[in-house]
Design a protein around this motif. Structure first.
Motif, short mmCIF file in Angstrom:
data_model
loop_
_atom_site.label_atom_id
_atom_site.label_comp_id
_atom_site.label_asym_id
_atom_site.label_seq_id
_atom_site.Cartn_x
_atom_site.Cartn_y
_atom_site.Cartn_z
N ILE A 113 0.77 -1.33 -0.05
CA ILE A 113 0.01 -0.18 0.07
C ILE A 113 0.87 1.38 0.20
CG2 ILE A 113 -1.55 1.40 1.20
CD1 ILE A 113 -2.89 -1.43 2.33
N GLU A 116 2.31 1.68 -3.42
CA GLU A 116 1.47 2.14 -4.49
C GLU A 116 1.22 3.40 -4.17
OE1 GLU A 116 0.71 0.66 -7.13
OE2 GLU A 116 1.78 -1.09 -6.83
N TRP A 117 0.60 3.78 -3.23
CA TRP A 117 0.26 5.20 -2.77
C TRP A 117 1.51 6.17 -3.17
CZ3 TRP A 117 -2.98 5.05 2.52
CH2 TRP A 117 -4.28 4.64 2.41
N ALA A 281 -4.68 2.84 7.60
CA ALA A 281 -4.65 4.01 6.48
C ALA A 281 -3.72 5.30 6.92
CB ALA A 281 -5.99 3.98 5.86
N ASN A 284 -0.16 4.39 7.20
CA ASN A 284 0.52 4.58 5.86
C ASN A 284 0.49 5.86 5.08
OD1 ASN A 284 0.65 1.70 5.84
ND2 ASN A 284 -1.52 1.27 5.22
N PRO A 311 -8.18 2.29 -2.03
CA PRO A 311 -7.81 1.19 -1.68
C PRO A 311 -6.90 0.36 -2.64
CG PRO A 311 -10.01 1.24 -0.80
CD PRO A 311 -9.76 2.47 -1.92
N VAL A 312 -5.88 -0.42 -2.30
CA VAL A 312 -5.18 -1.08 -3.25
C VAL A 312 -5.50 -2.56 -3.45
CG1 VAL A 312 -2.73 -1.93 -3.79
CG2 VAL A 312 -3.21 0.33 -2.78
#
Length: 399
Positions: A113, A116-117, A281, A284, A311-312
């Motif tokens: 996550i 990707e974020w 979250a 992250n 969301p991933v």
């Protein structure tokens, strides 16, 4: 490649010089494509050497093997002691040829996550190469790092381990300049005698880092990281939701369906929102902000991107539809590597049930490639996997 691996080369009878552009480790994901090199990996349940005759028939003409009995004049072979170690060595060589910043991420949870974020947040400013999906293992990491080339100017790679001794290999391949330690928990704990041992093993990824990002609210992580940074001359970038002595101090205000965060650094205050309210979250997002604050030259301009995070999906979804239809859904990742993986899965599923293959694809963003080069590569993938029909969504792909 034989020279890089310090290995013995056995040339085919009809050897033609070719530039290797694709590394294959799974015979199921290879359908067509010249200039491929197959690494015959061996594991507890599978031996890649047994697929070599079939792959020669499919058109692969170069192999890395550890079994001398697999060698024939029908193809070119590179003989090594250990094919997995050879794959890692080739990836390490490729990494050392690139001199841009590389972010290395490890921890018990949140690695994919955060990767990707961070990619989503920084894509407007950088051309980023990263692990496809959660390719973070002893094989996944080298395959990911082999994607590095001069088209990119930032790498973001996650590393996962399940037992002591594994991180040393991955650290040699990734060689991050900036590290993110996401958190520590019980995931994959059975391979370690204690949480402390697991932290020490994971920290090995960061030995070559200039800076290491971590959450100082976890006392165990804080103590181990601070000792590690002192011993290895790594700069500490701590963040906290509680302590005012951290490098970045966050305060949180949760609403029904979003969270407002204030980040206070030594010089500035920043406000941003994320469309989540759960603690993981928020954690992250704090890691991502800390990394962006180091990497970006215009941090304030990136803050609206946090509001667009979503969301991933960790894996491809395969859903049974009506009228003997099967849907392979991979809407989260839109890049060439993810497309290649999705097409190989589509091909496998279609072959089982003898179905036609239709691809619905949108414009592909943020690859760093010129549009003509990007869509000629997309076209080549669609041809190689023999797609029956394409539905294009967007001006670029329609054009």
């Amino acid at each position: 490649i034989a020279n890089i691996l310090k290995a013995e080369l056995f040339k085919a009878t009809n050897l033609n010089n070719q530039k290797i552009t694709q590394i294959v480790t799974d015979s199921r994901t290879f359908f067509k494509g010249d200039n491929s090199l197959f690494f015959a990996l061996t594991g507890p349940r599978n031996n890649g050497h047994s697929y070599i005759p079939n792959l020669i028939e499919k058109g692969i003409s170069a192999f890395v093997v550890s079994d001398r009995l697999s060698i024939s004049k029908k193809a070119t072979f590179i003989l090594v002691e250990d094919t997995t170690a050879a794959l890692q060595k080739l990836a390490s060589y490729n990494r050392q040829k690139q001199n841009y910043e590389v972010v290395g991420i490890t921890g018990s949870n949140g690695k994919t996550i955060v990767k990707e974020w961070l990619h989503n947040i920084l894509s407007g400013e950088f051309k980023i190469v990263r692990n496809p999906k959660s390719y973070n293992s002893q094989v996944g990491v080298p395959l990911s790092v082999l994607l590095m080339d001069s088209e990119y100017n930032l790498g973001i790679f996650e590393a996962g381990i399940s037992e002591p001794g594994e991180m040393k290999n991955l650290a040699e391949i990734i060689r991050p300049t900036i590290g993110i330690f996401t958190n520590i928990g019980d995931a994959h704990q059975e391979g370690f005698i204690s949480l402390q041992q697991k932290i020490e093993e994971k920290l090995l990824l960061f030995k070559s880092c200039k800076k290491l990002i971590y959450n100082s609210d976890n006392e165990l992580i804080k103590n181990r990281v601070e000792d590690f940074c002192k011993t290895n001359a790594v700069g500490k970038v701590s963040w906290s939701l509680k302590n005012t002595d951290a490098t970045i101090c966050f305060s949180v205000n949760k609403s029904t369906d979003f969270t407002e965060l204030q980040a206070k650094t030594f010089e500035n205050k920043y406000h941003f929102k994320i469309p989540f309210t759960d603690d993981s979250a928020i954690e992250n997002a704090c890691h991502c902000f800390a990394a962006a604050s180091i990497l970006s030259t215009g941090l304030s301009n990136l803050l609206p991107e946090f509001e667009n995070l979503y969301p991933v999906e960790m894996r491809l979804e395969i859903k049974q539809g009506i009228n003997n239809c099967l849907l392979v859904n991979d809407y989260y990742n839109s890049d060439l590597n993810s497309l290649a993986i999705a097409l190989s899965v589509l091909h496998q599923q279609a072959a089982k049930a003898q179905l036609n293959k239709t691809v619905i694809i949108s414009d592909i963003q943020q690859t760093g490639l010129q549009k003509t080069e990007l869509y000629s590569r997309v076209n080549k993938l669609l041809e190689d996997w023999r797609i029956d029909e394409i539905i294009g969504i967007g001006t670029e792909i329609s054009h």
